[in-house]
Design a protein around this motif. Structure first.
Motif, mmCIF file in Angstrom:
data_model
loop_
_atom_site.group_PDB
_atom_site.id
_atom_site.type_symbol
_atom_site.label_atom_id
_atom_site.label_comp_id
_atom_site.label_asym_id
_atom_site.label_seq_id
_atom_site.Cartn_x
_atom_site.Cartn_y
_atom_site.Cartn_z
ATOM 1 N N ILE A 107 -109.945 -48.321 39.935
ATOM 2 C CA ILE A 107 -110.016 -49.646 40.569
ATOM 3 C C ILE A 107 -109.602 -49.545 42.031
ATOM 4 C CG2 ILE A 107 -108.982 -51.957 40.607
ATOM 5 C CD1 ILE A 107 -108.819 -51.699 37.502
ATOM 6 N N TYR A 108 -108.533 -48.797 42.300
ATOM 7 C CA TYR A 108 -108.056 -48.668 43.666
ATOM 8 C C TYR A 108 -109.009 -47.858 44.524
ATOM 9 C CZ TYR A 108 -104.188 -50.802 41.383
ATOM 10 O OH TYR A 108 -103.441 -51.665 40.638
ATOM 11 N N LYS A 109 -109.720 -46.932 43.909
ATOM 12 C CA LYS A 109 -110.768 -46.215 44.639
ATOM 13 C C LYS A 109 -111.828 -47.217 45.098
ATOM 14 C CE LYS A 109 -114.226 -42.628 44.271
ATOM 15 N NZ LYS A 109 -115.383 -42.372 43.470
ATOM 16 N N ARG A 110 -112.201 -48.116 44.199
ATOM 17 C CA ARG A 110 -113.202 -49.137 44.543
ATOM 18 C C ARG A 110 -112.666 -50.080 45.629
ATOM 19 N NH1 ARG A 110 -117.770 -50.361 46.039
ATOM 20 N NH2 ARG A 110 -118.543 -52.373 45.435
ATOM 21 N N PHE A 111 -111.399 -50.471 45.532
ATOM 22 C CA PHE A 111 -110.797 -51.331 46.552
ATOM 23 C C PHE A 111 -110.885 -50.686 47.931
ATOM 24 C CE2 PHE A 111 -107.535 -53.887 43.804
ATOM 25 C CZ PHE A 111 -108.581 -54.539 43.183
ATOM 26 N N THR A 112 -110.545 -49.394 48.009
ATOM 27 C CA THR A 112 -110.587 -48.724 49.312
ATOM 28 C C THR A 112 -112.020 -48.636 49.828
ATOM 29 O OG1 THR A 112 -110.636 -46.507 48.328
ATOM 30 C CG2 THR A 112 -108.477 -47.397 48.951
ATOM 31 N N GLU A 113 -112.966 -48.421 48.931
ATOM 32 C CA GLU A 113 -114.369 -48.365 49.338
ATOM 33 C C GLU A 113 -114.832 -49.719 49.872
ATOM 34 O OE1 GLU A 113 -116.118 -46.952 45.719
ATOM 35 O OE2 GLU A 113 -115.741 -44.845 46.215
ATOM 36 N N LEU A 114 -114.353 -50.807 49.270
ATOM 37 C CA LEU A 114 -114.706 -52.143 49.757
ATOM 38 C C LEU A 114 -114.152 -52.395 51.162
ATOM 39 C CD1 LEU A 114 -114.155 -54.228 46.499
ATOM 40 C CD2 LEU A 114 -116.344 -53.795 47.659
ATOM 41 N N MET A 115 -113.088 -51.696 51.517
ATOM 42 C CA MET A 115 -112.513 -51.807 52.852
ATOM 43 C C MET A 115 -112.987 -50.654 53.738
ATOM 44 S SD MET A 115 -108.662 -53.191 52.028
ATOM 45 C CE MET A 115 -108.354 -52.288 50.495
ATOM 46 N N ASP A 116 -114.165 -50.103 53.392
ATOM 47 C CA ASP A 116 -114.785 -49.004 54.130
ATOM 48 C C ASP A 116 -113.828 -47.828 54.294
ATOM 49 O OD1 ASP A 116 -116.893 -47.716 55.336
ATOM 50 O OD2 ASP A 116 -116.500 -48.556 57.320
ATOM 51 N N GLY A 117 -113.133 -47.507 53.200
ATOM 52 C CA GLY A 117 -112.162 -46.424 53.234
ATOM 53 C C GLY A 117 -112.336 -45.487 52.062
ATOM 54 N N ARG A 118 -111.276 -44.753 51.786
ATOM 55 C CA ARG A 118 -111.295 -43.785 50.685
ATOM 56 C C ARG A 118 -109.865 -43.524 50.242
ATOM 57 N NH1 ARG A 118 -111.223 -38.022 52.840
ATOM 58 N NH2 ARG A 118 -110.329 -38.256 54.906
ATOM 59 N N ILE A 119 -109.730 -42.939 49.054
ATOM 60 C CA ILE A 119 -108.431 -42.557 48.512
ATOM 61 C C ILE A 119 -108.566 -41.159 47.937
ATOM 62 C CG2 ILE A 119 -108.905 -43.654 46.276
ATOM 63 C CD1 ILE A 119 -105.881 -44.335 46.118
ATOM 64 N N TRP A 120 -107.523 -40.354 48.074
ATOM 65 C CA TRP A 120 -107.573 -39.008 47.526
ATOM 66 C C TRP A 120 -106.171 -38.547 47.168
ATOM 67 C CZ3 TRP A 120 -108.053 -40.144 52.649
ATOM 68 C CH2 TRP A 120 -107.205 -39.499 53.538
ATOM 69 N N LEU A 121 -106.131 -37.408 46.517
ATOM 70 C CA LEU A 121 -104.877 -36.840 46.045
ATOM 71 C C LEU A 121 -104.799 -35.376 46.418
ATOM 72 C CD1 LEU A 121 -102.369 -36.684 44.008
ATOM 73 C CD2 LEU A 121 -104.073 -35.913 42.380
ATOM 74 N N ALA A 122 -103.611 -34.962 46.834
ATOM 75 C CA ALA A 122 -103.294 -33.544 46.980
ATOM 76 C C ALA A 122 -102.044 -33.340 46.143
ATOM 77 C CB ALA A 122 -103.033 -33.185 48.439
ATOM 78 N N GLY A 123 -102.072 -32.460 45.193
ATOM 79 C CA GLY A 123 -100.894 -32.264 44.353
ATOM 80 C C GLY A 123 -100.954 -30.950 43.620
ATOM 81 N N THR A 124 -99.795 -30.440 43.307
ATOM 82 C CA THR A 124 -99.720 -29.241 42.501
ATOM 83 C C THR A 124 -98.695 -29.465 41.414
ATOM 84 O OG1 THR A 124 -98.085 -28.281 43.985
ATOM 85 C CG2 THR A 124 -100.381 -27.675 44.373
ATOM 86 N N SER A 125 -98.930 -28.882 40.285
ATOM 87 C CA SER A 125 -98.048 -29.046 39.144
ATOM 88 C C SER A 125 -96.609 -28.692 39.504
ATOM 89 C CB SER A 125 -98.545 -28.167 37.997
ATOM 90 O OG SER A 125 -97.784 -28.403 36.839
ATOM 91 N N GLU A 126 -95.697 -29.534 39.105
ATOM 92 C CA GLU A 126 -94.254 -29.359 39.262
ATOM 93 C C GLU A 126 -93.775 -29.376 40.715
ATOM 94 O OE1 GLU A 126 -92.816 -26.070 36.955
ATOM 95 O OE2 GLU A 126 -94.094 -26.582 35.271
#
Length: 143
Positions: A107-126
């Motif tokens: 849903i939040y991905k869609r929200f950011t797209e509606l605001m001409d944006g994007r969402i992403w993640l950078a993460g590593t286990s632990e």
């Protein structure tokens, strides 16, 4: 004892008055910060907002929001599916910990797209997770 430190950084270049969908922005931030709290029993949670410089565009501004934690992290093999609709995976990637919040990320991905944006993640286990989203907002006259 649970010890979590919060750090909030707001870029001083961000205008004091903005025109945008504050409800959607708040929902995204509350969800990301809530997940960071849920999965960081001891450590840090950093929340930052920054103006993304773009001198060529005078009719809008771009702002990035980042929520970084030092919690349990997300297994790298689970990252790609986090933002898909109908994914029953918990936002931190652990199926056994599913509390019904996985749909929020799509849903939040869609929200950011509606605001001409994007969402992403950078993460590593632990080692924690870093969620970032960028949005575009109309520039208000400074006159």
């Amino acid at each position: 004892m649970i010890t979590t430190t919060f750090l909030v950084e707001i870029d001083s270049n961000i205008p004091m008055v903005l025109l945008g969908d504050d409800h959607k922005i708040r929902q995204i931030l509350v969800n990301l910060v809530g997940n960071a709290i849920k999965f960081t029993n001891n450590g840090e949670i950093n929340i930052a907002a920054a103006l993304i410089p773009d001198e060529k565009k005078l009719d809008f501004i771009r702002i990035s929001f980042t929520v970084r934690d030092t919690g349990i992290g997300i297994p790298t093999d689970k990252i790609n599916g986090l933002f898909h609709s109908f994914n029953h995976m918990h936002p931190q990637g652990y199926e056994e910990m599913n509390r019904g919040t996985g749909l929020g990320l799509s849903i939040y991905k869609r929200f950011t797209e509606l605001m001409d944006g994007r969402i992403w993640l950078a993460g590593t286990s632990e080692k924690g997770s870093t969620f970032t989203f960028e949005i575009k907002l109309p520039a208000l006259s400074q006159e």
